[in-house]
Design a protein around this motif. Structure first.
Motif, mmCIF file in Angstrom:
data_model
loop_
_atom_site.group_PDB
_atom_site.id
_atom_site.type_symbol
_atom_site.label_atom_id
_atom_site.label_comp_id
_atom_site.label_asym_id
_atom_site.label_seq_id
_atom_site.Cartn_x
_atom_site.Cartn_y
_atom_site.Cartn_z
ATOM 1 N N THR A 124 0.735 2.684 -4.148
ATOM 2 C CA THR A 124 0.408 1.650 -3.150
ATOM 3 C C THR A 124 -0.388 0.519 -3.787
ATOM 4 O O THR A 124 -0.069 -0.666 -3.640
ATOM 5 N N ARG A 125 -1.446 0.891 -4.516
ATOM 6 C CA ARG A 125 -2.306 -0.131 -5.144
ATOM 7 C C ARG A 125 -1.568 -0.831 -6.277
ATOM 8 O O ARG A 125 -1.670 -2.061 -6.438
ATOM 9 N N LEU A 126 -0.819 -0.082 -7.063
ATOM 10 C CA LEU A 126 -0.086 -0.675 -8.186
ATOM 11 C C LEU A 126 0.948 -1.686 -7.683
ATOM 12 O O LEU A 126 1.103 -2.764 -8.265
ATOM 13 N N SER A 127 1.633 -1.353 -6.594
ATOM 14 C CA SER A 127 2.619 -2.285 -6.019
ATOM 15 C C SER A 127 1.954 -3.610 -5.652
ATOM 16 O O SER A 127 2.465 -4.692 -5.959
ATOM 17 N N GLU A 128 0.781 -3.525 -5.003
ATOM 18 C CA GLU A 128 0.058 -4.746 -4.601
ATOM 19 C C GLU A 128 -0.314 -5.588 -5.825
ATOM 20 O O GLU A 128 -0.157 -6.808 -5.828
ATOM 21 N N MET A 129 -0.831 -4.917 -6.860
ATOM 22 C CA MET A 129 -1.289 -5.647 -8.048
ATOM 23 C C MET A 129 -0.120 -6.281 -8.801
ATOM 24 O O MET A 129 -0.238 -7.391 -9.327
ATOM 25 N N LEU A 130 1.012 -5.585 -8.846
ATOM 26 C CA LEU A 130 2.198 -6.148 -9.497
ATOM 27 C C LEU A 130 2.711 -7.377 -8.756
ATOM 28 O O LEU A 130 3.059 -8.391 -9.376
ATOM 29 N N ILE A 131 2.760 -7.298 -7.440
ATOM 30 C CA ILE A 131 3.209 -8.443 -6.625
ATOM 31 C C ILE A 131 2.299 -9.648 -6.876
ATOM 32 O O ILE A 131 2.758 -10.780 -7.039
#
Length: 305
Positions: free
Chosen positions: A16-23
């Protein structure tokens, strides 16, 4: 140049957090999931591990695969059925990804897979590094070894492969920290067992930054410990967390036999521990935002202090 990232386990704590940071960094993110949710913010491709199925478009879409799939080791006692689920959810899913990559015309440049510091077992005070030996006759160590072997098959396909042996991930959103903080908040906080077992931890944001570094920095290859540079004993961890929360400790210790009665074999995960080196990651030039436990906890509990 940002690319397209496919994440398995994308709705979990790390995903969840990784997806946000990648976006935020301009990457496109898609998730591989058992169910295609209409409510997801992310493009979702379907897979079914039992049926050996992955939607082909998932693998032709992506530049990098981040493999985080795996049932939680902390949910409930380790019955034989639960242990099989913990194992299969990691190894069968990784095997399926590799097998489908073999059959598909794709442009995957990197395969980044999770593993865990559980591979070292209970290593006491000895500092363990990536080349240290695996624990023998240890359920989690066996799972991690087979999981890594499955992920390493990606190298046979000419894909740059990185495996992160992840420590205890610190986040208020889930994982171990809320469970460790709860008794302290109720004024019954105490070290577990002897309190001398080591906790090798990492702040969730640093872990996600490490996954991003592995995408962007091509020197990353092979196995790395994903832990902060300063592991700490359970007793020190408990004391530091209590100080950050401004709560006194009970002055007691939670006896090992009590934990064994409550948790069964799973108690080994809190009664054992490993003191894990971050040197190999540091040698890549990666810098941790949170090197010390008090920094990491203060950032998480800033509004409660």
């Amino acid at each position: 140049m940002a690319g397209k990232i496919l994440i398995t386990g994308g709705t979990g704590l790390i995903g969840t957090r990784l997806s946000e940071m990648l976006i935020d960094l301009g990457y496109e993110v898609a998730h591989l999931s058992r169910s295609s949710s209409k409510h997801s913010k992310y493009q979702t491709f379907k897979w079914d591990i039992d049926k050996n199925y992955i939607e082909e478009a998932a693998l032709t879409y992506t530049d990098y695969i981040i493999n985080l799939a795996g049932a939680s080791v902390a949910d409930g006692k380790w019955t034989d059925k639960r242990k099989q689920e913990i194992r299969d959810s990691r190894i069968l899913s990784t095997n399926l990804l590799i097998n489908q990559l073999q059959k598909t015309m794709h442009h995957v440049k990197g395969f980044i897979s999770a593993s865990a510091v559980g591979i070292y077992g209970n290593s006491g005070e000895r500092l363990v590094a990536e080349e240290s030996s695996y624990a023998e006759n240890d359920f989690l160590a066996d799972v991690c070894r087979d999981w890594e072997n499955a992920a390493n098959e990606a190298t046979q396909l000419g894909i740059r492969t990185i495996i992160f042996r992840i420590g205890i991930v610190l986040s208020k959103e889930g994982g171990a920290l809320p469970q460790l903080a709860r008794p302290i908040k109720y004024l019954v906080g105490a070290p577990l067992g002897s309190g001398q077992q080591y906790i090798s931890w990492i702040h969730l944001d640093d872990l996600c930054r490490l996954f991003i570094a592995a995408i962007e920095d091509h020197q990353f290859r092979g196995v790395y410990n994903a832990v902060a540079p300063h592991p700490i004993t359970n007793e020190e961890f408990t004391r530091t967390l209590a100080e950050i929360l401004h709560k006194p400790l009970s002055g007691l210790k939670v006896p090992a036999f009590g934990l064994k009665l409550m948790l069964g074999e799973m108690s080994e995960t809190v009664l054992g521990g490993s003191r894990v080196s971050a040197n190999k990651v540091l040698q890549t030039g990666f810098t941790f935002e949170y090197n010390y436990l008090d920094q990491a906890l203060e950032s998480l509990y800033v509004n409660e202090v």
